[in-house]
Design a protein around this motif. Structure first.
Motif, PDB file in Angstrom:
ATOM      1  N   GLN A   1      -5.709   3.641   0.124  1.00 44.02           N
ATOM      2  CA  GLN A   1      -6.824   2.862  -0.488  1.00 44.02           C
ATOM      3  C   GLN A   1      -7.770   3.456  -1.545  1.00 44.02           C
ATOM      4  O   GLN A   1      -7.969   2.753  -2.507  1.00 44.02           O
ATOM      5  N   SER A   2      -7.776   4.849  -1.536  1.00 39.71           N
ATOM      6  CA  SER A   2      -8.420   5.504  -2.693  1.00 39.71           C
ATOM      7  C   SER A   2      -7.427   5.458  -3.805  1.00 39.71           C
ATOM      8  O   SER A   2      -8.087   5.365  -4.866  1.00 39.71           O
ATOM      9  N   ALA A   3      -6.228   5.679  -3.790  1.00 43.39           N
ATOM     10  CA  ALA A   3      -5.175   5.581  -5.002  1.00 43.39           C
ATOM     11  C   ALA A   3      -5.421   4.138  -5.443  1.00 43.39           C
ATOM     12  O   ALA A   3      -5.351   4.143  -6.591  1.00 43.39           O
ATOM     13  N   VAL A   4      -5.400   3.073  -4.731  1.00 39.29           N
ATOM     14  CA  VAL A   4      -5.531   1.696  -5.068  1.00 39.29           C
ATOM     15  C   VAL A   4      -6.772   1.585  -5.977  1.00 39.29           C
ATOM     16  O   VAL A   4      -6.775   1.007  -7.147  1.00 39.29           O
ATOM     17  N   LEU A   5      -7.888   2.316  -5.495  1.00 42.63           N
ATOM     18  CA  LEU A   5      -9.248   2.275  -6.489  1.00 42.63           C
ATOM     19  C   LEU A   5      -8.794   2.795  -7.825  1.00 42.63           C
ATOM     20  O   LEU A   5      -9.358   2.427  -8.648  1.00 42.63           O
ATOM     21  N   VAL A   6      -8.282   3.801  -8.046  1.00 47.81           N
ATOM     22  CA  VAL A   6      -8.045   4.540  -9.150  1.00 47.81           C
ATOM     23  C   VAL A   6      -7.087   3.781  -9.917  1.00 47.81           C
ATOM     24  O   VAL A   6      -7.244   3.647 -11.173  1.00 47.81           O
ATOM     25  N   ALA A   7      -6.055   2.939  -9.476  1.00 44.76           N
ATOM     26  CA  ALA A   7      -5.061   2.484 -10.071  1.00 44.76           C
ATOM     27  C   ALA A   7      -5.670   0.775 -10.720  1.00 44.76           C
ATOM     28  O   ALA A   7      -5.122   0.552 -11.693  1.00 44.76           O
ATOM     29  N   GLY A   8      -6.702   0.799 -10.121  1.00 42.98           N
ATOM     30  CA  GLY A   8      -7.491  -0.644 -10.620  1.00 42.98           C
ATOM     31  C   GLY A   8      -7.971  -0.208 -11.858  1.00 42.98           C
ATOM     32  O   GLY A   8      -8.184  -1.299 -12.603  1.00 42.98           O
ATOM     33  N   MET A   9      -7.979   0.947 -12.758  1.00 45.59           N
ATOM     34  CA  MET A   9      -8.195   1.066 -14.032  1.00 45.59           C
ATOM     35  C   MET A   9      -7.358   0.505 -14.796  1.00 45.59           C
ATOM     36  O   MET A   9      -7.962  -0.005 -15.951  1.00 45.59           O
TER      37      MET A   9
END
Length: 451
Positions: free
Chosen positions: A87-95
């Motif tokens: 979930q945290s990696a997905v948040l960073v990938a949202g950039m």
């Protein structure tokens, strides 16, 4: 009444059939706004700093999210850590991929709920209360970090897509929250009111920042357009000023010359035929110069480049050399024209330059070598065109030569035309006291037309 209900039923069924396609186009197929990469023009300077801050925040939220997915007083499971990190990696990938990141965050929300339901023990792990059955709502903390991760993905999505697409994503996120709250009541959640607040705030903030970015970009584009328009206006004003000065100075004097040449025969008693012929030639040359001057003034005063139909006459070429030589002969100078080689079609720029070089060279002979004779030689070669203009020594001093000082602009013009075509120009005294002008104009496939 029945017809109205039937019509509404048809519309509803059509809307339901179109919903999957519309959802696919709005929240998957349509691309997000492109943000320039580092090093490109218009790249946001804050983007690297924001990415670093997002990575730091995601690392901290990963720890909190792992705790939320772990029961009280229980050891941390690898599955909980994996879901929290995802979930945290997905948040960073949202950039870089906001649409795909939001879909991944939504799917991971469902996965995290399944992890909670599957891993929840039925009793507290304490000896004295081991027989007391409890639900996951008591065993697990409220998922504030999970809601924050979902809201962050929605925020990054709203930064890069149109508000309509962001609202559709908000509706789907809220529908999922309502489903989890109603269908799985034992699962811990932060409440519908808190979900609405978090998701709505993320959407509003992201949409506002996107609108601000687009407004700034429009402002930059408008400033660039204004600067271009100001430069264009300055150029037009300078061209109009040059046209006005040419009209006030050159056109006036040429008109006076034409009128005087027309009136002069009437001021002389019994003028000779030679005098009438010379005065007629002077008037015709003045009128031709006025016609060319009007064409130049029209180009300078126009805001756009003149089209072919807007030009009064075509640009001169080698076909008009005979008329040019005849005009010079009528002014009293002996001129011979010779052509060597096999004539062939040449680029308009080469023919125009050759004509202007001969014209300027003969004009120089008339001004600076009174009584001299001239010879024009046009040589057609395989590699290009050779133009050679020679004249004999003058029979008497020239007033123009005595009064002229400094740079001869006619020679500069010939040299510029030759250089633009990649050729060579040689000028200098000829044997016997005359003058020689030789220009070599190459003919290549990429020769451009001269204006």
């Amino acid at each position: 009444m029945g017809d109205v209900k039937a019509a509404w039923g048809v519309r509803l069924r059509a809307a339901v059939r179109r919903a999957p396609r519309a959802l696919y186009e709005e929240l998957w197929a349509a691309p997000a706004d492109r943000v320039p990469r580092m090093g490109e023009a218009g790249a946001p300077v804050w983007r690297p700093v924001f990415l670093v801050m997002l990575v730091i925040i995601a690392a901290g939220v990963t720890v909190i999210r792992t705790v939320e997915l772990t029961p009280h007083a229980a050891s941390v499971s690898g599955l909980a850590v994996l879901v929290a990190v995802a979930q945290s990696a997905v948040l960073v990938a949202g950039m870089s991929r906001p649409v795909g990141a939001w879909w991944a965050a939504t799917a991971l929300t469902v996965v995290s709920v399944l992890v909670v339901v599957a891993g929840a023990p039925s009793k507290l792990p304490y000896p004295l209360v081991s027989m007391v059955p409890l639900s996951p709502q008591v065993l697990y903390p409220s998922p504030f970090a999970g809601a924050a991760l979902q809201g962050g993905a929605l925020f990054l999505l709203a930064l890069r897509v149109r508000p309509r697409r962001a609202v559709a994503a908000l509706v789907l996120s809220m529908a999922l929250a309502v489903f989890l709250a109603l269908r799985l009541p034992p699962v811990p959640h932060i409440g519908l009111a808190a979900s609405v607040l978090v998701f709505s705030a993320a959407l509003v903030l992201g949409a506002a920042l996107r609108s601000l970015r687009l407004a700034r970009q429009d402002l930059v584009d408008q400033v660039e357009l204004t600067a271009d328009e100001r430069a264009r206006r300055t150029l037009l004003e300078e061209r109009h000023r040059i046209a006005r000065e040419l009209h006030d100075v050159v056109a006036h004097h040429m008109s006076v010359i034409s009128i005087q040449a027309q009136v002069a025969p009437h001021l002389v008693k019994d003028p000779s035929d030679e005098l009438k012929e010379n005065l007629t030639g002077i008037r015709e040359n003045a009128l031709e110069a006025l016609a060319e001057l009007r064409r130049v003034l029209g180009v300078l005063r126009s805001e756009e480049a003149p089209t072919q139909s807007a030009r009064h006459t075509p640009q001169p070429s080698l076909d008009r050399l005979g008329a040019l030589v005849a005009s010079v002969r009528s002014a009293g100078m002996a001129v011979t024209l010779a052509t060597t080689g096999e004539p062939r079609p040449l680029p308009p720029g080469v023919e125009l330059s050759a004509y202007r070089i001969v014209q300027e060279a003969l004009s120089n002979v008339m001004r600076h070598a009174p009584g001299a004779s001239a010879r024009v030689e046009i040589g057609h070669r395989a590699a290009g065109l050779t133009v050679r203009v020679t004249n004999t020594a003058p029979l008497r001093p020239s007033l123009a030569s005595l009064a002229s000082h400094g740079v001869r602009h006619g020679l500069l013009g010939m040299r510029e035309r030759t250089t633009m075509l990649g050729g060579d120009l040689a000028t200098g005294p000829a044997p016997g006291g005359g003058w020689e002008v030789t220009a070599i104009l190459p003919v290549t496939g990429d020769t451009e037309d001269l204006p």
